[in-house]
Design a protein around this motif. Sequence first.
Motif, PDB file in Angstrom:
ATOM      1  N   ILE A   1       0.862  -1.178   0.000  1.00 38.07           N
ATOM      2  CA  ILE A   1       0.000   0.000   0.000  1.00 38.07           C
ATOM      3  C   ILE A   1       0.898   1.228   0.000  1.00 38.07           C
ATOM      4  N   GLU A   2       0.926   1.911  -1.153  1.00 37.85           N
ATOM      5  CA  GLU A   2       1.837   3.038  -1.325  1.00 37.85           C
ATOM      6  C   GLU A   2       1.132   4.312  -1.772  1.00 37.85           C
ATOM      7  N   SER A   3      -0.188   4.261  -1.943  1.00 33.92           N
ATOM      8  CA  SER A   3      -0.908   5.436  -2.418  1.00 33.92           C
ATOM      9  C   SER A   3      -2.332   5.419  -1.883  1.00 33.92           C
ATOM     10  N   PHE A   4      -3.035   6.518  -2.099  1.00 31.99           N
ATOM     11  CA  PHE A   4      -4.437   6.609  -1.696  1.00 31.99           C
ATOM     12  C   PHE A   4      -5.262   5.530  -2.388  1.00 31.99           C
ATOM     13  N   GLU A   5      -5.023   5.333  -3.690  1.00 33.17           N
ATOM     14  CA  GLU A   5      -5.778   4.333  -4.449  1.00 33.17           C
ATOM     15  C   GLU A   5      -5.544   2.929  -3.898  1.00 33.17           C
TER      16      GLU A   5
END
Length: 206
Positions: A57-61
């Motif tokens: 998990i590296e972004s808002f999406e």
Amino acid sequence: MSKKNKILLIFGFILVFFGLFVLRGNEDDWICQNGEWIKHGNPSAEMPIGLCPGALIESFEDCVKAGNPVMESYPRQCRSGENFFVEGIGNELEKMDLIRLDNPRPNQVLKSPLVIRGEARGTWFFEAVFPIVLTDWDGRIIAQSYATAKGDWMTEDFVQFEGILEFENPENIGDFSRRGALILQKDNPSGLPEHDDALEISIRFE
């Protein structure tokens, strides 16, 4: 045909079946690569919904796809454990005193033809128009047109504008290819870079 030849023929059919349907594996499928669903071959199914198995998990999406809670702030924020991820909206907040966009909104899924509406200060126009550009995830221009003032643009006040863009969706080769940008450029007849300006928002394609 002898019994031996029949056995060899059956064995040959089995090998052909194995080669066509087993060895081809996920040739026509969506595969998870570097945290993204990537189109491989010509899969009949739609792109899977949700985060790739084992993806970071590296972004808002990514955070949303993983099913984490989203706070209805602006921009929205998603929480994963002790980490918070902010939704990218472009530079809308920075340009609020110069140009405001009513439609589309950041991260909206676009359909063609796209009607663009909002308001901008008269100084954003020249001869009552300014350029609008739609790009894909790689920055390639896929459509461009002009927005037109719906009132007297010879003012420093806000003036309503409207424009229409017709476009074809980029090829869907993975979730990343659904992203793009809508750019509303300040008209700059002088051509001098110090007078350039633009509102840019993130969008998504169908």
